[in-house]
Motif scaffolding. Structure first.
Motif, PDB file in Angstrom:
ATOM      1  N   ALA B 160      -5.621   5.942  10.268  1.00 56.86           N
ATOM      2  CA  ALA B 160      -5.753   5.067   8.927  1.00 56.86           C
ATOM      3  C   ALA B 160      -4.561   4.967   7.980  1.00 56.86           C
ATOM      4  O   ALA B 160      -4.596   4.121   7.329  1.00 56.86           O
ATOM      5  N   ASP B 161      -3.762   5.689   8.315  1.00 60.97           N
ATOM      6  CA  ASP B 161      -2.584   5.402   7.664  1.00 60.97           C
ATOM      7  C   ASP B 161      -1.656   4.146   7.992  1.00 60.97           C
ATOM      8  O   ASP B 161      -0.736   3.649   7.282  1.00 60.97           O
ATOM      9  N   VAL B 163      -2.962   1.397   7.343  1.00 64.99           N
ATOM     10  CA  VAL B 163      -3.289   0.466   6.605  1.00 64.99           C
ATOM     11  C   VAL B 163      -2.398   0.715   5.382  1.00 64.99           C
ATOM     12  O   VAL B 163      -2.395   1.723   4.823  1.00 64.99           O
ATOM     13  N   TRP B 165      -2.620   0.014   2.227  1.00 66.85           N
ATOM     14  CA  TRP B 165      -2.921  -0.178   1.093  1.00 66.85           C
ATOM     15  C   TRP B 165      -4.201   0.779   0.780  1.00 66.85           C
ATOM     16  O   TRP B 165      -4.820   1.284   1.692  1.00 66.85           O
ATOM     17  N   THR B 166      -4.634   0.793  -0.445  1.00 64.45           N
ATOM     18  CA  THR B 166      -5.731   1.764  -0.764  1.00 64.45           C
ATOM     19  C   THR B 166      -7.019   1.132  -0.436  1.00 64.45           C
ATOM     20  O   THR B 166      -7.369  -0.083  -0.730  1.00 64.45           O
ATOM     21  N   ALA B 167      -7.537   1.564   0.646  1.00 63.87           N
ATOM     22  CA  ALA B 167      -8.721   0.932   1.414  1.00 63.87           C
ATOM     23  C   ALA B 167     -10.026   1.706   1.926  1.00 63.87           C
ATOM     24  O   ALA B 167      -9.871   3.143   1.767  1.00 63.87           O
ATOM     25  N   SER B 168     -10.967   1.304   2.159  1.00 62.11           N
ATOM     26  CA  SER B 168     -11.995   1.949   2.780  1.00 62.11           C
ATOM     27  C   SER B 168     -12.139   1.498   4.218  1.00 62.11           C
ATOM     28  O   SER B 168     -11.741   0.323   4.394  1.00 62.11           O
ATOM     29  N   GLY B 169     -12.499   2.282   5.149  1.00 62.18           N
ATOM     30  CA  GLY B 169     -12.575   1.592   6.639  1.00 62.18           C
ATOM     31  C   GLY B 169     -13.286   2.653   7.478  1.00 62.18           C
ATOM     32  O   GLY B 169     -13.912   3.478   7.337  1.00 62.18           O
ATOM     33  N   ALA B 185     -10.400  -2.148   8.199  1.00 59.80           N
ATOM     34  CA  ALA B 185      -9.985  -1.642   6.954  1.00 59.80           C
ATOM     35  C   ALA B 185     -10.432  -2.732   5.936  1.00 59.80           C
ATOM     36  O   ALA B 185     -10.595  -3.820   6.163  1.00 59.80           O
ATOM     37  N   ARG B 191     -14.969  -2.654  -0.791  1.00 59.22           N
ATOM     38  CA  ARG B 191     -15.652  -1.283   0.169  1.00 59.22           C
ATOM     39  C   ARG B 191     -15.959  -2.197   1.582  1.00 59.22           C
ATOM     40  O   ARG B 191     -16.640  -3.066   1.742  1.00 59.22           O
TER      41      ARG B 191
END
Lengths: 157, 198
Positions: B160-161, B163, B165-169, B185, B191
């Motif tokens: 997940a790194d 991505v 930006w600040t995300a959910s995924g 993501a 969301r």
């Protein structure tokens, strides 16, 4: 006293079942830094290093799935923020890996000398899965050390 | 929470029983009990039996008290038996459908795709290469291929790194390629859609 104490059992059970959410407050010092030094005092964990450090914060899964999580923090850096990621996943097996993640972060320019919090919302229900909470704390500044004060996890019961 | 309530209730009851029993010193001479005292002794015996029962109930947990007949049955599952594979398949179908649904904001999509490539160029995952990255709507799909199963296992948790930006995924193994991970993501500020929230 002549009334059977066993008659109280259903009442006790009803009182226990009245709660639909199982909340646990974890002290920030359950978080462990993944690289260099850490410091804990008054239940908090603080970054004493000059640079941002990664902390792993254990969460015990004992119910169905996480409904909310809050990470209370102090951010004393005006150039870097507190960044956290909550993960919910299945244990790796022959079918490989799978996990859901959610990030939350304070603004890089924000300074919070009194505790503020990051919020994470509904996580999927993964039978026999795991939770993982990882946070990055900014390095020490002239204003002091950034810290995780505590984290609060609310599971659905 | 429920277990703590049971323990607290049992502690009160055990404490009551202990006080009742302790009121009779074993060293004191026992006069002939008057009839009322005989009733007390009966109460103490009854209390002892009930406390023993309560201790057993606490040790077994609240489910036993709800259903005494199920004492010998295996413990019920603590959650609905939903196979993770079904949830993973549903999640994958949902985000793939969303990615295929059109692109209302092509400028965001191209910027986001470029950011993913830039992030990987600056801080790629050890043993991995960026196979593809594509963004549409409010979602991005990132495909990572690893040089070995060991390399994949070592950094799968950090996929997940990729991505920036600040995300959910959602991250999963590619069922058609064991050396590939797929990362879905959300756009920052949105969301990831979940199948159980439709």
């Amino acid at each position: 006293m002549r009334t059977s104490l066993l008659a109280l059992l259903p009442l006790v059970a009803l009182a226990a079942d009245a709660h639909a959410q199982d909340r646990k407050h974890y002290p920030g010092n359950m978080c462990r830094v993944a690289s260099t030094s850490y410091f804990d005092n008054d239940g908090r964990v603080a970054n004493t290093a000059a640079t941002s450090q990664k902390f792993e914060c254990p969460i015990i899964r004992d119910n169905v799935n996480i409904q909310r999580t809050w990470v209370y923090y102090k951010d004393l850096s005006a150039t870097d923020g507190v960044k956290c990621r909550l993960k919910t996943g299945k244990i790796d097996d022959a079918s490989g890996t799978a996990y859901w993640f959610e990030d939350a972060a304070s603004g890089n320019a924000d300074v919070n000398s009194t505790p503020a919090y990051l919020t994470f919302v509904d996580q999927p229900n993964i039978p026999d899965g795991y939770y993982s909470l990882r946070c990055y704390l900014p390095g020490v500044t002239s204003a002091g050390q950034s810290a995780i004060v505590k984290y609060l996890v609310a599971e659905v019961e | 929470m429920a277990r703590r309530s049971w323990a607290a209730a049992a502690a009160v009851l055990v404490g009551a029983g202990t006080i009742a029993v302790a009121s009779r010193s074993p060293d004191a001479p026992m006069p002939s009990p008057p009839p009322a005292a005989a009733n007390d002794a009966t109460d103490v015996g009854q209390l002892r039996r009930e406390v023993a029962l309560l201790r057993g109930a606490v040790a077994r947990g609240p489910a036993v008290a709800h259903a005494p007949a199920a004492v010998d049955a295996p413990p019920p599952p603590d959650e609905a038996p939903v196979a993770p594979e079904a949830l993973i398949a549903d999640q994958t179908m949902l985000v793939e459908d969303r990615l295929a649904a059109g692109d209302p904001d092509p400028s965001w999509s191209s910027d986001a795709t470029r950011l993913i490539h830039d992030r990987f160029a600056q801080a790629g995952l050890t043993g991995a290469r960026l196979d593809a990255a594509a963004c549409r709507g409010t979602l991005c799909k990132i495909q990572l291929r690893f040089e070995s199963a060991e390399a994949l296992a070592a950094v799968a948790g950090d996929a997940a790194d990729s991505v920036p930006w600040t995300a959910s995924g959602f991250v999963r193994s590619d069922p058609d390629d064991p050396l590939r991970l797929v990362v879905y993501a959300s756009r920052e500020g949105t969301r990831l859609p979940h199948p159980d929230q439709l």
